[in-house]
Design an enzyme around this catalytic site. Structure first.
Site, mmCIF file in Angstrom:
data_model
loop_
_atom_site.group_PDB
_atom_site.id
_atom_site.type_symbol
_atom_site.label_atom_id
_atom_site.label_comp_id
_atom_site.label_asym_id
_atom_site.label_seq_id
_atom_site.Cartn_x
_atom_site.Cartn_y
_atom_site.Cartn_z
ATOM 1 C CB ILE A 1 43.759 34.795 38.574
ATOM 2 C CG1 ILE A 1 44.322 36.165 38.156
ATOM 3 C CG2 ILE A 1 44.864 33.899 39.143
ATOM 4 C CD1 ILE A 1 44.802 37.044 39.307
ATOM 5 C CG ASP B 1 33.078 31.113 40.400
ATOM 6 O OD1 ASP B 1 34.223 31.380 39.978
ATOM 7 O OD2 ASP B 1 32.268 32.005 40.767
ATOM 8 C CG ASP C 1 29.604 31.992 49.907
ATOM 9 O OD1 ASP C 1 30.763 32.467 49.804
ATOM 10 O OD2 ASP C 1 28.693 32.558 50.531
ATOM 11 C CB VAL C 2 35.328 30.503 49.465
ATOM 12 C CG1 VAL C 2 35.613 29.772 48.168
ATOM 13 C CG2 VAL C 2 35.343 32.014 49.277
ATOM 14 C CB SER D 1 46.662 41.209 46.269
ATOM 15 O OG SER D 1 46.786 42.443 45.590
ATOM 16 C CE1 TYR E 1 41.257 42.169 46.993
ATOM 17 C CE2 TYR E 1 43.169 43.601 46.768
ATOM 18 C CZ TYR E 1 42.444 42.502 46.358
ATOM 19 O OH TYR E 1 42.904 41.715 45.317
ATOM 20 C CE LYS F 1 43.163 39.274 47.763
ATOM 21 N NZ LYS F 1 42.976 37.901 47.236
#
Ligand SMILES: NC(=O)c1ccc[n+]([C@@H]2O[C@H](COP(=O)([O-])OP(=O)(O)OC[C@H]3O[C@@H](n4cnc5c(N)ncnc54)[C@H](O)[C@@H]3O)[C@@H](O)[C@H]2O)c1
Length: 257
Positions: A16, A35, A54-55, A134, A146, A150
């Protein structure tokens, strides 16, 4: 948006993020992608930040954003698309290292990058941020960390929108449904996911294309959405509205044409 600045796309080398960076670059914007596994996007003008980014690392995000702004000027648009999928497990088998990894990248990472970029935007009284959440954050599933991460992304989107509204910074989220990225295709190929089962509950009976999510993100960054902040826009081929119909015997077929 940022005809006058730089748009930063995290997770821009794949999926995305890559579709969004490609679309924004094609629209004539200066786009920089970062990235953790940096790879250039062939055939676009999007600029690759060559160092791994690295976020989830606070020091790497803070110094990385400063270095990117030094090299490419103020960031006026941000797309937080970096993320990892949830591992599907029964509750007994959820490993807390995996929980921490998903929450650290998907939620903490989104907050860290949004804060590092947004503080500068607020000082300049100009900017737009789009977080990729998401439908998993709006429903439930056997992907415990997850879904929680989200849902957290949807929540921090609202808080940051309120935080910076008076400073001229808009913050919104998109919530993709099952989107046909390489990551999802790999899940289907491995047998962990079933394409028909993913598509069938959606009103439109199909998966979402990465470029469809990119179009929504581009709109939320653009002046066309100048009055919109703090929303979570599902781009899900009608997954949210379609899933409950199973209880009533399923979704109707289209009439014969
Ligand atoms: N594909 C789907 O069905 C779907 C559905 C809903 C939400 N999403 C969300 O969309 C976002 C993008 O997913 P995608 O399908 O394009 O996945 P993808 O794996 O194709 O792309 C994600 C990118 O993020 C990068 N990344 C991973 N960890 C990182 C880190 N710590 N720091 C920086 N970059 C990192 C990866 O290297 C990759 O390039 C994710 O947040 C995902 O949760 C995807």
């Amino acid at each position: 948006m940022s005809a006058d600045g730089t748009i930063l796309v995290t997770g821009g080398s794949r999926g995305i993020g890559a579709a969004t960076a490609t679309l924004l670059a094609d629209q004539g914007h200066r786009v920089v992608i970062v990235d953790i596994a940096p790879e250039p996007l062939v055939g676009t003008t999007a600029i690759l930040w060559p160092a791994p980014f690295d976020v989830a690392s606070e020091s790497a995000v803070v110094t990385g954003i400063a270095d990117i702004e030094k090299a490419h000027g103020p960031i006026t648009g941000l797309v937080n698309a970096a993320g990892v999928f949830g591992k599907m497990h029964t509750i007994e088998r959820v490993r807390m290292e995996q929980w921490d990894r998903e929450v650290n990248i998907d939620l903490r990472g989104t907050f860290l990058v949004a804060r590092s970029v947004g503080i500068g935007m607020a000082k300049r009284r100009h900017g737009a941020i789009v977080n990729v959440a998401s439908v998993a954050g709006m429903t439930s599933g056997p992907i415990h960390a997850y879904t929680a991460a989200k849902a957290g992304v949807i929540q921090i989107t609202q808080t940051l929108a309120a935080e910076w509204g008076r400073s001229g910074v808009r913050v919104n989220a998109v919530s993709p449904g099952f989107t046909r990225t390489a990551a999802l295709e790999a899940g289907i190929a491995s047998g962990a996911l079933n394409k028909d089962l993913l598509a069938r509950p959606t009103a439109m009976n199909r998966l979402v294309e990465p470029m469809e999510v990119a179009q929504a993100i581009a709109w939320l960054l653009s002046p066309q959405s100048s009055g919109v902040t703090g929303i979570n826009l599902p781009v899900d081929a009608g997954y949210i509205v379609g899933t409950t119909w199973a209880a009533y015997g399923g979704l109707p077929h289209a009439p014969a044409s």
